[in-house]
Enzyme design. Structure first.
Site, short mmCIF file in Angstrom:
data_model
loop_
_atom_site.label_atom_id
_atom_site.label_comp_id
_atom_site.label_asym_id
_atom_site.label_seq_id
_atom_site.Cartn_x
_atom_site.Cartn_y
_atom_site.Cartn_z
N VAL A 187 0.88 -1.02 0.06
CA VAL A 187 0.06 0.07 -0.15
C VAL A 187 0.79 1.20 0.18
O VAL A 187 0.53 2.15 -0.91
CB VAL A 187 -0.97 0.04 1.19
CG1 VAL A 187 -1.64 1.12 1.36
CG2 VAL A 187 -2.01 -1.04 1.15
N THR A 241 4.33 -17.85 3.39
CA THR A 241 4.12 -19.12 4.02
C THR A 241 5.11 -19.48 4.97
O THR A 241 6.23 -19.15 4.84
CB THR A 241 4.01 -20.07 2.86
OG1 THR A 241 3.99 -21.40 3.67
CG2 THR A 241 4.95 -20.05 1.89
N ASP A 263 6.03 -22.21 5.63
CA ASP A 263 6.61 -23.59 5.13
C ASP A 263 8.07 -23.34 4.30
O ASP A 263 8.87 -24.45 4.46
CB ASP A 263 5.95 -24.28 4.19
CG ASP A 263 4.63 -24.74 4.76
OD1 ASP A 263 4.45 -24.66 6.03
OD2 ASP A 263 3.77 -25.25 4.00
N ARG A 275 13.05 -37.52 29.86
CA ARG A 275 12.12 -37.93 28.91
C ARG A 275 12.57 -37.57 27.51
O ARG A 275 13.43 -36.83 27.23
CB ARG A 275 10.52 -37.40 29.17
CG ARG A 275 9.85 -38.00 30.19
CD ARG A 275 8.51 -37.19 30.39
NE ARG A 275 8.00 -37.86 31.55
CZ ARG A 275 7.06 -37.15 32.42
NH1 ARG A 275 6.59 -36.16 31.90
NH2 ARG A 275 6.19 -37.86 33.04
N MET A 286 4.48 -28.01 11.40
CA MET A 286 3.95 -28.10 10.23
C MET A 286 4.92 -28.19 9.06
O MET A 286 6.13 -28.31 9.19
CB MET A 286 3.30 -26.46 10.09
CG MET A 286 1.79 -26.59 10.91
SD MET A 286 0.89 -25.19 10.40
CE MET A 286 -0.59 -25.65 11.00
#
Ligand code: F6P
Length: 329
Positions: free
Chosen positions: A23, A132, A134, A169, A176
């Site tokens: 913009v 994104t 990813d 543990r 993702m």
């Protein structure tokens, strides 16, 4: 020019910074900007961003105070209707009705596949900007949102490491990345994880169990395994089950970070990348470029064919995979 801008597909931190840049870059060069809400869905439904006077245009003030905000003020969507010929024709009609002659789309590979369809049906110019988490797009070193998503995952793992260490543990942490291990690998490197399970390399359960056992024997008290949701054996819950059945010597817990990684205030790296690429997209489109993606390679803004972004696979740097291997001893 009248430039349309929208965000589409999975949202990513930094999309707002990019809308702001489009913009302000456009209006300072004398162009008009029309914001489209909800990506392709907004084109199909004629759902435009309205300013305080109810006009379908964006001004420098429409994008004040958003550079630091996650999500997107234009909202995003995965649009089924645009996958039909009728939907695409409706989108073209909207672009013509509002006299838009250039469109800047911020999104990932699905968004760019859509742009490629639009090019076949509409005379205006189109430029994609990679937004994104990813980081799976050819034509740019990093996508907008990746840095923040890695930061979010690392923050979570730093906390999990504390409890993993107290209880001795192993935590499987799913991040993702349906088709790409970028997010998992970079998160694993930054968090000091012992293993990353990613779609690009085979996940060898017996080999992993042996490796974990030998780490335990050298005094390791806690283990972090970062799992890409798209790992070829399945997500973290499936891997937990497989590790249990293979008699992994650590007590196991699984955490799925999911959409947490898509939110939050963008890192400075994402804000700067978004600001550079949004402005570069405006300059490119006004100089006549079309059917291209605006990316950053070796710190330079570059254009690459939009088709490359969804038809070519972005390879994970092997040196990073080897680096994690050496660090996880
Ligand atoms: O493409 C971005 C992404 O966040 C992927 O990492 C993930 O697999 C997908 O979107 C999730 O999509 P949705 O929000 O539609 O469930």
């Amino acid at each position: 020019m009248r430039i349309g801008v929208f965000c589409s597909g999975g949202d990513a931190p930094g999309m707002n910074a990019c809308v702001r840049s489009v913009v302000r870059g456009a209006t300072s060069a004398g162009h008009e900007v029309v914001g489209i809400n909800r990506g392709y869905q907004g084109l199909v439904d004629e759902n435009l961003f309205l300013d305080s006077l109810g006009e379908a245009k964006m001004s420098a003030r429409s994008v004040s105070n958003i550079i630091q905000r996650g999500g997107t003020i234009l909202r995003s969507a995965r649009c089924q209707a645009f996958q039909t010929e009728a939907g695409m024709q409706k989108a073209v009609e909207t672009l013509e009705k509002f006299k838009i002659d250039g469109l800047i789309a911020i999104g990932g590979n699905g968004t760019f596949r859509g742009l490629n369809e639009l090019v076949e049906r509409w005379d205006g110019r189109v430029i994609g900007v990679p937004g994104t988490i990813d980081n799976d797009l050819v034509g740019t070193d990093y996508t907008i949102g990746f840095s923040t998503a890695v930061q979010t995952a690392v923050d979570a793992i730093d906390k999990l490491r504390d409890t993993a260490e107290s209880h001795e543990r192993l935590f499987l942490v799913e991040v993702m990345g349906r088709h790409s291990g970028y997010l998992a690998l970079y998160t694993a490197l930054a968090a000091g994880a012992e293993v990353a399970c990613i779609p690009e390399t085979p996940t060898d359960i017996p080999g992993m169990v042996d490796h974990l056992h030998s780490l335990q024997q050298t005094g390791k008290k806690s283990i972090i395994v970062v799992v890409a949701e798209g790992d070829e054996l399945g997500g973290a819950l499936i891997l937990q089950d497989k590790l249990q059945k293979a008699k992994c010597s650590f007590a196991l817990r699984t955490v799925i970070l999911g959409h947490v990684q898509r939110g939050g205030s963008p890192t400075p790296d994402d804000r700067i990348l978004a600001t550079r690429l949004g402005d570069f997209a405006v300059r490119s489109i006004s100089e006549g470029a079309t059917a291209m993606m605006a990316g950053e390679i070796n710190h330079e803004c570059v254009l690459s064919p939009i088709k490359d972004s969804f038809s070519k696979r972005k390879e994970l740097p092997k040196e990073m995979i080897d680096l994690l291997d050496r660090m996880s001893k």
